[in-house]
Design a protein around this motif. Sequence first.
Motif, PDB file in Angstrom:
ATOM      1  N   GLY A 236      13.007  13.594  49.300  1.00  0.00           N
ATOM      2  CA  GLY A 236      13.337  14.760  50.100  1.00  0.00           C
ATOM      3  C   GLY A 236      13.919  14.391  51.454  1.00  0.00           C
ATOM      4  N   GLN A 237      13.387  13.330  52.057  1.00  0.00           N
ATOM      5  CA  GLN A 237      13.885  12.891  53.359  1.00  0.00           C
ATOM      6  C   GLN A 237      15.336  12.446  53.283  1.00  0.00           C
ATOM      7  OE1 GLN A 237      11.252  10.072  55.271  1.00  0.00           O
ATOM      8  NE2 GLN A 237       9.461  11.225  54.622  1.00  0.00           N
ATOM      9  N   VAL A 238      15.697  11.713  52.227  1.00  0.00           N
ATOM     10  CA  VAL A 238      17.068  11.227  52.076  1.00  0.00           C
ATOM     11  C   VAL A 238      18.046  12.391  52.008  1.00  0.00           C
ATOM     12  CG1 VAL A 238      18.651  10.087  50.464  1.00  0.00           C
ATOM     13  CG2 VAL A 238      16.484   9.015  51.044  1.00  0.00           C
ATOM     14  N   PHE A 239      17.646  13.469  51.358  1.00  0.00           N
ATOM     15  CA  PHE A 239      18.532  14.609  51.190  1.00  0.00           C
ATOM     16  C   PHE A 239      18.235  15.726  52.197  1.00  0.00           C
ATOM     17  CE2 PHE A 239      18.768  12.330  47.201  1.00  0.00           C
ATOM     18  CZ  PHE A 239      20.138  12.234  47.074  1.00  0.00           C
ATOM     19  N   ASN A 240      17.519  15.383  53.265  1.00  0.00           N
ATOM     20  CA  ASN A 240      17.222  16.299  54.358  1.00  0.00           C
ATOM     21  C   ASN A 240      16.568  17.595  53.860  1.00  0.00           C
ATOM     22  OD1 ASN A 240      17.078  16.899  57.057  1.00  0.00           O
ATOM     23  ND2 ASN A 240      19.060  17.924  57.102  1.00  0.00           N
ATOM     24  N   ASN A 241      15.636  17.440  52.942  1.00  0.00           N
ATOM     25  CA  ASN A 241      14.941  18.579  52.355  1.00  0.00           C
ATOM     26  C   ASN A 241      13.467  18.199  52.199  1.00  0.00           C
ATOM     27  OD1 ASN A 241      14.073  20.793  51.012  1.00  0.00           O
ATOM     28  ND2 ASN A 241      15.347  20.519  49.211  1.00  0.00           N
ATOM     29  N   LEU A 242      12.693  18.353  53.270  1.00  0.00           N
ATOM     30  CA  LEU A 242      11.303  17.904  53.239  1.00  0.00           C
ATOM     31  C   LEU A 242      10.406  18.745  52.355  1.00  0.00           C
ATOM     32  CD1 LEU A 242      10.724  16.776  56.903  1.00  0.00           C
ATOM     33  CD2 LEU A 242      11.285  15.410  54.904  1.00  0.00           C
ATOM     34  N   GLY A 243      10.748  20.007  52.155  1.00  0.00           N
ATOM     35  CA  GLY A 243       9.931  20.862  51.295  1.00  0.00           C
ATOM     36  C   GLY A 243       8.609  21.222  51.943  1.00  0.00           C
ATOM     37  N   ASP A 244       7.854  22.060  51.266  1.00  0.00           N
ATOM     38  CA  ASP A 244       6.564  22.477  51.812  1.00  0.00           C
ATOM     39  C   ASP A 244       5.441  22.409  50.785  1.00  0.00           C
ATOM     40  OD1 ASP A 244       7.279  24.558  50.193  1.00  0.00           O
ATOM     41  OD2 ASP A 244       7.209  26.089  51.733  1.00  0.00           O
ATOM     42  N   SER A 245       5.720  21.849  49.623  1.00  0.00           N
ATOM     43  CA  SER A 245       4.714  21.758  48.575  1.00  0.00           C
ATOM     44  C   SER A 245       4.596  20.300  48.132  1.00  0.00           C
ATOM     45  CB  SER A 245       5.112  22.652  47.400  1.00  0.00           C
ATOM     46  OG  SER A 245       4.130  22.613  46.402  1.00  0.00           O
ATOM     47  N   THR A 246       3.482  19.672  48.503  1.00  0.00           N
ATOM     48  CA  THR A 246       3.292  18.260  48.174  1.00  0.00           C
ATOM     49  C   THR A 246       2.622  18.106  46.812  1.00  0.00           C
ATOM     50  OG1 THR A 246       1.182  18.259  49.339  1.00  0.00           O
ATOM     51  CG2 THR A 246       3.115  17.569  50.585  1.00  0.00           C
ATOM     52  N   PRO A 247       2.875  16.991  46.142  1.00  0.00           N
ATOM     53  CA  PRO A 247       2.290  16.785  44.824  1.00  0.00           C
ATOM     54  C   PRO A 247       0.798  16.457  44.909  1.00  0.00           C
ATOM     55  CG  PRO A 247       3.578  14.882  45.470  1.00  0.00           C
ATOM     56  CD  PRO A 247       3.781  15.914  46.525  1.00  0.00           C
ATOM     57  N   ASP A 248       0.083  16.783  43.857  1.00  0.00           N
ATOM     58  CA  ASP A 248      -1.331  16.423  43.709  1.00  0.00           C
ATOM     59  C   ASP A 248      -1.469  15.481  42.527  1.00  0.00           C
ATOM     60  OD1 ASP A 248      -2.412  18.025  45.757  1.00  0.00           O
ATOM     61  OD2 ASP A 248      -2.351  19.783  44.454  1.00  0.00           O
ATOM     62  N   LEU A 249      -2.377  14.549  42.613  1.00  0.00           N
ATOM     63  CA  LEU A 249      -2.690  13.677  41.487  1.00  0.00           C
ATOM     64  C   LEU A 249      -3.865  14.310  40.754  1.00  0.00           C
ATOM     65  CD1 LEU A 249      -2.318  11.079  39.892  1.00  0.00           C
ATOM     66  CD2 LEU A 249      -3.830   9.949  41.528  1.00  0.00           C
ATOM     67  N   THR A 250      -3.591  14.888  39.597  1.00  0.00           N
ATOM     68  CA  THR A 250      -4.630  15.608  38.868  1.00  0.00           C
ATOM     69  C   THR A 250      -5.216  14.812  37.712  1.00  0.00           C
ATOM     70  OG1 THR A 250      -2.958  16.665  37.490  1.00  0.00           O
ATOM     71  CG2 THR A 250      -3.672  17.871  39.450  1.00  0.00           C
ATOM     72  N   ASP A 251      -4.541  13.752  37.277  1.00  0.00           N
ATOM     73  CA  ASP A 251      -5.017  12.958  36.149  1.00  0.00           C
ATOM     74  C   ASP A 251      -4.850  11.483  36.493  1.00  0.00           C
ATOM     75  OD1 ASP A 251      -5.502  11.667  33.722  1.00  0.00           O
ATOM     76  OD2 ASP A 251      -4.428  13.147  32.525  1.00  0.00           O
ATOM     77  N   SER A 252      -5.888  10.890  37.061  1.00  0.00           N
ATOM     78  CA  SER A 252      -5.787   9.499  37.510  1.00  0.00           C
ATOM     79  C   SER A 252      -5.611   8.530  36.341  1.00  0.00           C
ATOM     80  CB  SER A 252      -6.996   9.114  38.359  1.00  0.00           C
ATOM     81  OG  SER A 252      -8.196   9.335  37.654  1.00  0.00           O
ATOM     82  N   ALA A 253      -6.184   8.840  35.190  1.00  0.00           N
ATOM     83  CA  ALA A 253      -6.020   7.966  34.023  1.00  0.00           C
ATOM     84  C   ALA A 253      -4.559   7.948  33.560  1.00  0.00           C
ATOM     85  CB  ALA A 253      -6.934   8.415  32.890  1.00  0.00           C
ATOM     86  N   LEU A 254      -3.888   9.101  33.591  1.00  0.00           N
ATOM     87  CA  LEU A 254      -2.468   9.174  33.246  1.00  0.00           C
ATOM     88  C   LEU A 254      -1.643   8.363  34.245  1.00  0.00           C
ATOM     89  CD1 LEU A 254      -0.043  10.289  31.680  1.00  0.00           C
ATOM     90  CD2 LEU A 254      -0.165  12.335  33.148  1.00  0.00           C
ATOM     91  N   PHE A 255      -1.984   8.462  35.522  1.00  0.00           N
ATOM     92  CA  PHE A 255      -1.295   7.685  36.560  1.00  0.00           C
ATOM     93  C   PHE A 255      -1.401   6.185  36.268  1.00  0.00           C
ATOM     94  CE2 PHE A 255      -1.369   5.325  40.540  1.00  0.00           C
ATOM     95  CZ  PHE A 255      -0.152   5.713  41.097  1.00  0.00           C
ATOM     96  N   VAL A 256      -2.589   5.715  35.938  1.00  0.00           N
ATOM     97  CA  VAL A 256      -2.794   4.287  35.646  1.00  0.00           C
ATOM     98  C   VAL A 256      -1.992   3.877  34.419  1.00  0.00           C
ATOM     99  CG1 VAL A 256      -4.504   2.562  34.917  1.00  0.00           C
ATOM    100  CG2 VAL A 256      -5.040   4.142  36.785  1.00  0.00           C
TER     101      VAL A 256
END
Length: 121
Positions: free
Chosen positions: A94-114
Amino acid sequence: EGAEMVQACEAMCTVMKEIGISVDGGKDSLSMAVKTEAGVVKCPGQVCISTYAMCPDVTLTVTPDIVADADPNLIFIDLGDADQIYELGGSAFGQVFNNLGDSTPDLTDSALFVRAFNAIQ
């Protein structure tokens, strides 16, 4: 704001335990304020986390550099719930395209992330 910071830290600790990592440094901004003639200006609450890892061969590393005028190939890997599609608020993308947004991501499934992290490696 203090209660939200405590909640964020508790969630961070829970996820870090689930994915098996630790942090040895960081800074909260709840105490950051400046007195001016107009009054006190407080920094918005945020948590900055610093981590590091052993890297036996630095020639095999990948950096998260995004250049706006280049022709990058980006792959979006959706690790969120169906109702969290494309939440990129505050991201480097978002920073690169000058669009910071207002909704940040959440990590809801840590096993999927791993599993995704290990697959990419």
